[in-house]
Motif scaffolding. Structure first.
Motif, mmCIF file in Angstrom:
data_model
loop_
_atom_site.group_PDB
_atom_site.id
_atom_site.type_symbol
_atom_site.label_atom_id
_atom_site.label_comp_id
_atom_site.label_asym_id
_atom_site.label_seq_id
_atom_site.Cartn_x
_atom_site.Cartn_y
_atom_site.Cartn_z
ATOM 1 N N PHE A 1 0.839 -1.194 0.000
ATOM 2 C CA PHE A 1 0.000 0.000 0.000
ATOM 3 C C PHE A 1 0.877 1.249 0.000
ATOM 4 O O PHE A 1 1.118 1.861 1.033
ATOM 5 C CB PHE A 1 -0.895 -0.054 1.233
ATOM 6 N N GLY A 2 1.365 1.623 -1.184
ATOM 7 C CA GLY A 2 2.224 2.797 -1.292
ATOM 8 C C GLY A 2 1.494 4.110 -1.098
ATOM 9 O O GLY A 2 2.058 5.082 -0.603
ATOM 10 N N GLY A 3 0.227 4.165 -1.545
ATOM 11 C CA GLY A 3 -0.596 5.327 -1.226
ATOM 12 C C GLY A 3 -0.677 6.430 -2.247
ATOM 13 O O GLY A 3 -1.358 7.424 -2.028
ATOM 14 N N SER A 4 0.042 6.303 -3.405
ATOM 15 C CA SER A 4 -0.019 7.301 -4.464
ATOM 16 C C SER A 4 0.395 8.687 -3.968
ATOM 17 O O SER A 4 1.113 8.821 -2.968
ATOM 18 C CB SER A 4 -1.417 7.350 -5.096
ATOM 19 N N ILE A 5 -0.068 9.731 -4.668
ATOM 20 C CA ILE A 5 0.303 11.115 -4.363
ATOM 21 C C ILE A 5 -0.932 12.002 -4.502
ATOM 22 O O ILE A 5 -1.723 11.828 -5.438
ATOM 23 C CB ILE A 5 1.392 11.627 -5.326
ATOM 24 N N LEU A 6 -1.077 12.943 -3.600
ATOM 25 C CA LEU A 6 -2.126 13.945 -3.706
ATOM 26 C C LEU A 6 -1.507 15.233 -4.233
ATOM 27 O O LEU A 6 -0.677 15.841 -3.568
ATOM 28 C CB LEU A 6 -2.781 14.196 -2.355
ATOM 29 N N GLU A 7 -1.887 15.633 -5.444
ATOM 30 C CA GLU A 7 -1.388 16.870 -6.036
ATOM 31 C C GLU A 7 -2.349 18.004 -5.699
ATOM 32 O O GLU A 7 -3.558 17.868 -5.823
ATOM 33 C CB GLU A 7 -1.286 16.731 -7.553
ATOM 34 N N VAL A 8 -1.808 19.126 -5.260
ATOM 35 C CA VAL A 8 -2.610 20.304 -4.942
ATOM 36 C C VAL A 8 -2.217 21.418 -5.907
ATOM 37 O O VAL A 8 -1.060 21.857 -5.936
ATOM 38 C CB VAL A 8 -2.402 20.753 -3.488
ATOM 39 N N GLU A 9 -3.173 21.862 -6.719
ATOM 40 C CA GLU A 9 -2.915 22.924 -7.687
ATOM 41 C C GLU A 9 -2.905 24.295 -6.998
ATOM 42 O O GLU A 9 -3.311 24.443 -5.845
ATOM 43 C CB GLU A 9 -3.986 22.902 -8.777
ATOM 44 N N ASP A 10 -2.438 25.301 -7.729
ATOM 45 C CA ASP A 10 -2.379 26.662 -7.184
ATOM 46 C C ASP A 10 -3.758 27.180 -6.788
ATOM 47 O O ASP A 10 -3.892 28.003 -5.874
ATOM 48 C CB ASP A 10 -1.744 27.620 -8.201
ATOM 49 N N ASN A 11 -4.801 26.689 -7.486
ATOM 50 C CA ASN A 11 -6.171 27.130 -7.175
ATOM 51 C C ASN A 11 -6.802 26.349 -6.034
ATOM 52 O O ASN A 11 -7.971 26.541 -5.715
ATOM 53 C CB ASN A 11 -7.048 27.041 -8.420
ATOM 54 N N GLY A 12 -6.029 25.431 -5.435
ATOM 55 C CA GLY A 12 -6.531 24.658 -4.310
ATOM 56 C C GLY A 12 -7.160 23.323 -4.680
ATOM 57 O O GLY A 12 -7.475 22.522 -3.797
ATOM 58 N N GLU A 13 -7.334 23.070 -5.975
ATOM 59 C CA GLU A 13 -7.900 21.790 -6.404
ATOM 60 C C GLU A 13 -6.939 20.653 -6.062
ATOM 61 O O GLU A 13 -5.721 20.772 -6.220
ATOM 62 C CB GLU A 13 -8.167 21.808 -7.906
ATOM 63 N N LYS A 14 -7.514 19.532 -5.583
ATOM 64 C CA LYS A 14 -6.706 18.387 -5.189
ATOM 65 C C LYS A 14 -6.973 17.210 -6.134
ATOM 66 O O LYS A 14 -8.116 16.936 -6.478
ATOM 67 C CB LYS A 14 -7.032 17.990 -3.747
ATOM 68 N N TYR A 15 -5.894 16.545 -6.533
ATOM 69 C CA TYR A 15 -5.997 15.430 -7.456
ATOM 70 C C TYR A 15 -5.233 14.237 -6.901
ATOM 71 O O TYR A 15 -4.020 14.308 -6.699
ATOM 72 C CB TYR A 15 -5.449 15.811 -8.827
ATOM 73 N N TYR A 16 -5.967 13.144 -6.669
ATOM 74 C CA TYR A 16 -5.335 11.909 -6.212
ATOM 75 C C TYR A 16 -4.872 11.160 -7.451
ATOM 76 O O TYR A 16 -5.681 10.722 -8.267
ATOM 77 C CB TYR A 16 -6.339 11.092 -5.395
ATOM 78 N N GLN A 17 -3.564 11.033 -7.628
ATOM 79 C CA GLN A 17 -3.001 10.601 -8.897
ATOM 80 C C GLN A 17 -3.397 9.185 -9.313
ATOM 81 O O GLN A 17 -3.515 8.898 -10.508
ATOM 82 C CB GLN A 17 -1.476 10.729 -8.856
ATOM 83 N N ALA A 18 -3.628 8.293 -8.365
ATOM 84 C CA ALA A 18 -4.014 6.925 -8.727
ATOM 85 C C ALA A 18 -5.383 6.867 -9.393
ATOM 86 O O ALA A 18 -5.710 5.883 -10.055
ATOM 87 C CB ALA A 18 -3.989 6.028 -7.495
ATOM 88 N N ASP A 19 -6.191 7.927 -9.235
ATOM 89 C CA ASP A 19 -7.492 7.968 -9.906
ATOM 90 C C ASP A 19 -7.355 7.919 -11.418
ATOM 91 O O ASP A 19 -8.298 7.569 -12.128
ATOM 92 C CB ASP A 19 -8.258 9.246 -9.533
ATOM 93 N N TYR A 20 -6.175 8.259 -11.931
ATOM 94 C CA TYR A 20 -5.968 8.357 -13.379
ATOM 95 C C TYR A 20 -5.331 7.102 -13.966
ATOM 96 O O TYR A 20 -4.849 7.127 -15.101
ATOM 97 C CB TYR A 20 -5.143 9.606 -13.691
ATOM 98 N N GLY A 21 -5.356 6.007 -13.211
ATOM 99 C CA GLY A 21 -4.936 4.728 -13.776
ATOM 100 C C GLY A 21 -4.019 3.901 -12.917
ATOM 101 O O GLY A 21 -4.061 2.674 -12.965
ATOM 102 N N ASP A 22 -3.130 4.539 -12.136
ATOM 103 C CA ASP A 22 -2.100 3.790 -11.405
ATOM 104 C C ASP A 22 -2.646 3.255 -10.087
ATOM 105 O O ASP A 22 -2.260 3.689 -8.994
ATOM 106 C CB ASP A 22 -0.882 4.685 -11.168
ATOM 107 N N PHE A 23 -3.529 2.284 -10.201
ATOM 108 C CA PHE A 23 -4.306 1.757 -9.074
ATOM 109 C C PHE A 23 -3.587 0.582 -8.415
ATOM 110 O O PHE A 23 -3.078 0.688 -7.302
ATOM 111 C CB PHE A 23 -5.679 1.370 -9.585
ATOM 112 N N ILE A 24 -3.509 -0.551 -9.100
ATOM 113 C CA ILE A 24 -2.760 -1.717 -8.614
ATOM 114 C C ILE A 24 -1.783 -2.091 -9.724
ATOM 115 O O ILE A 24 -2.179 -2.604 -10.767
ATOM 116 C CB ILE A 24 -3.695 -2.899 -8.283
#
Length: 259
Positions: free
Chosen positions: A177-200
């Protein structure tokens, strides 16, 4: 254990583990559990009337089984042969290189694993300055797939559907369970990177939610693994993907009876 699960599920309802101290970043809000429908369960488990089931999506595509201590999600077979980088991905992302495509984003699955006591480690990382590769770490997560066909109900280990290209044997490593990365943009939007494919993953990605704890290159020419075609149901087969954290057993004092 029951108290820990009850507490974690309460946190799911309010904004699951948004400030969990075990994480190095603030985890984004997860969906609240939703009521189970009155209908009967599907062919693989009759879960919809089970009081131990907590649904985490309005379509009941993702749930926690409190009794079995596992996270379950619906999906389908996407790939049975060819180059393989993922064991599983969210639908609409990397189906062309994943055996299973699941009907959920990665983020609520991450939250559900935390609710069951899994510990986040870190994704894999390559330092270009030192040329050192650090593999992913975290709680081991067992992966199973369930499906039903005209011969009845079946269950297989995820590793048994992945073949080592060199040895021609099933995958010999666990997922962590590495946990991926949470990217936070300058506008405050948060993106959980595994949502875009890198799941298992079976090839290393620094944004993987779950990965192998080894050096497994993502360059196609260097891939170590491929689908174990003969063991995988036909493309499009409906499945349930099951994730079960391997938790440390509580220590007991000498003479104390384990509970």
């Amino acid at each position: 254990m029951r108290n820990r699960i009850r507490l974690a599920l309460a946190l799911l309802t309010a904004c699951l583990l948004a400030t969990a101290t075990s994480l190095s970043w603030a985890y984004p809000p997860a969906p609240a559990p939703v009521p189970a429908p009155d209908a009967k369960g599907d062919a693989s488990g009759d879960t919809k009337s089970d009081p131990n089931i907590v649904y985490l999506s309005p379509d009941h595509d993702l749930w926690i089984d409190k009794k079995q201590h596992e996270v379950v999600m619906k999906g389908k077979i996407a790939v049975r042969e060819g180059n393989l980088e993922m064991f599983a991905c969210p639908e609409g992302t990397k189906e062309h290189e994943s055996i299973v495509a699941v009907a959920t984003k990665a983020r609520p699955v991450h939250a559900a694993l935390l609710a069951l006591g899994a510990k986040v480690g870190h994704p894999s990382h390559y330092d270009s300055k030192t040329q050192k590769f650090t593999p992913a770490s975290g709680s081991e997560i067992e992966v199973f797939v369930r499906w039903t066909d005209d011969k009845g109900k079946h269950e297989a280990r995820g590793q048994d559907w992945v073949r080592n290209i060199k040895t021609q044997k099933p995958l010999e490593y666990p997922w962590v369970f590495g946990g991926s990365i949470l990217e936070v943009e300058d506008n405050g939007e948060k993106y959980y990177q595994a949502d875009y494919g890198d799941f298992i993953c079976v090839s290393n990605f620094p944004t993987a939610m779950m990965d192998l704890p080894i050096d497994s290159p993502k360059a196609w020419a260097d891939h170590l693994f491929e689908p174990f075609t003969d063991r995988i149901p036909p493309r499009g087969t409906a499945v349930e993907l099951v994730l079960k954290p391997k938790l440390d057993k509580p220590k007991t004092n000498p003479g104390e009876t384990p509970k």
